[in-house]
Scaffold this active site. Sequence first.
Site, PDB file in Angstrom:
ATOM      1  N   ARG A  37       0.460   3.237  12.212  1.00 19.70           N
ATOM      2  CA  ARG A  37       1.388   3.069  13.344  1.00 19.70           C
ATOM      3  C   ARG A  37       1.432   4.315  14.225  1.00 19.70           C
ATOM      4  O   ARG A  37       1.536   4.203  15.449  1.00 19.70           O
ATOM      5  CB  ARG A  37       2.781   2.720  12.832  1.00 19.70           C
ATOM      6  CG  ARG A  37       2.829   1.276  12.370  1.00 19.70           C
ATOM      7  CD  ARG A  37       4.198   0.865  11.906  1.00 19.70           C
ATOM      8  NE  ARG A  37       4.295  -0.596  11.898  1.00 19.70           N
ATOM      9  CZ  ARG A  37       5.211  -1.284  11.251  1.00 19.70           C
ATOM     10  NH1 ARG A  37       6.148  -0.663  10.565  1.00 19.70           N
ATOM     11  NH2 ARG A  37       5.224  -2.598  11.300  1.00 19.70           N
ATOM     12  N   LYS A 198       4.095 -19.432   1.054  1.00 14.16           N
ATOM     13  CA  LYS A 198       5.045 -20.545   1.138  1.00 14.16           C
ATOM     14  C   LYS A 198       5.149 -21.177   2.516  1.00 14.16           C
ATOM     15  O   LYS A 198       5.087 -20.491   3.533  1.00 14.16           O
ATOM     16  CB  LYS A 198       6.434 -20.026   0.755  1.00 14.16           C
ATOM     17  CG  LYS A 198       6.539 -19.649  -0.695  1.00 14.16           C
ATOM     18  CD  LYS A 198       7.937 -19.171  -0.973  1.00 14.16           C
ATOM     19  CE  LYS A 198       8.163 -19.000  -2.466  1.00 14.16           C
ATOM     20  NZ  LYS A 198       9.526 -18.559  -2.726  1.00 14.16           N
ATOM     21  N   GLY A 355       2.535  -9.878   8.287  1.00 15.58           N
ATOM     22  CA  GLY A 355       2.630  -9.778   6.824  1.00 15.58           C
ATOM     23  C   GLY A 355       1.389  -9.180   6.180  1.00 15.58           C
ATOM     24  O   GLY A 355       0.893  -8.130   6.587  1.00 15.58           O
TER      25      GLY A 355
END
Length: 398
Positions: A37, A198, A355
């Site tokens: 970052r 999920k 993610g």
Amino acid sequence: MTFKTLDDLTDIAGKRVLVRVDLNVPTKDGKVTDATRIERVVPTIRELSEKGAKVILLAHFGRPKGEPVADMSLKPIAAAVEDILDQRVHFAPEATGDKAASAIAALQNGEILLLENTRFYKGEEKNDPAFTQALAANGDIFVNDAFSAAHRAHSSTEGLAHHLPAYAGRTMQAELEALEKGLGNPKRPVVAIVGGAKVSTKIDLLKNLVKKVDALVIGGGMANTFLAAQGIDVGKSLCEHDLAETAREIDAEAKASGCTIVLPVDGVVAREFKAGAENEVVEIAAIPSDAMVLDVGPKSIAAVNEWVSKAETLVWNGPLGAFEIAPFDKATVAVAKHAAARTKSGALTSVAGGGDTVSAMNHAGVADDLTYVSTAGGAFLEWMEGKPLPGVDILHKA
Ligand code: AMP
């Protein structure tokens, strides 16, 4: 899509430029363990400094919930930024107030100052006008280079743009240009790959994508939920049986929008969730009742790659299998390599992020070969969900 960039900022010598950056880097014992970052915001900081601006960095670190927390101070991060920039970075132990003001007053043209964690102040996350005004009083110009915080309407990400002329930094600009190519105004066919654990965390994302893409590849644990909803026995696989109705709804919405849903036709199954576990390839209708699917199988890889070959644009979030444990990384790596090769040949625009996707692309060794890999987590996912991003919208309006 229009917004101002650093190209529009000429003649800024001596101007106080407040630059919102993402310095929320992982640390261990006060040391930065992944500086990605920081590296991403270097071009903007350097360019402003070279143009003679007084560069004042604003950032958050951790979740201090509106009050000072010693181990969430940005002070050690100032040293890390200094190392990577190879240029002195001053630090002020406040984001507003006398100490911030005097540190800013002492800046020479081209010098860089990092202010303390904006989330040490209650006003930041509330986008409180008084706090925003206190921040704005320290600058002449606002540059936002923190796409990853743009899904939040906070003082330092959105509020400031109401008070100061606002510009996108180079990283924000690159991100927005990549996203525009990905889903804003993409070349067709557009294929999306969505994998990961999920369905429950990605319902909005799937519902938005079926309206926008020509084919949606569903892999990872979430494919099991879709397969089970069609009556397929997925054995001991990760599966959200309570979301069967949601899966069928998404299927119906895809049909109505002319989007093809691509589900696995075979799988790699094992009885244990561990590296090197004994495994076999089975047809999707023949998953043993005591086994779990940990990756999509070779026929499915071929089918996904065929879609990637047809695509002009690819948007990707989530691994196709449990890629952290070999050999269940095979499908993710094979498809990532194919996408990277097509991107390198100029035939494909590929945008991946959110993610675990960044580490999956790094694992496949393709992070530099895709068109864009976004390190923004929540903001990237909210973009894929089609939600407005306040920090971006205000730049368009500015
Ligand atoms: P997400 O953060 O939702 O993108 O999920 C990423 C996680 O999904 C990774 O840790 C993968 O190991 C996991 N995953 C992918 N495929 C499977 C699978 N078939 N069974 C269990 N976990 C999986």
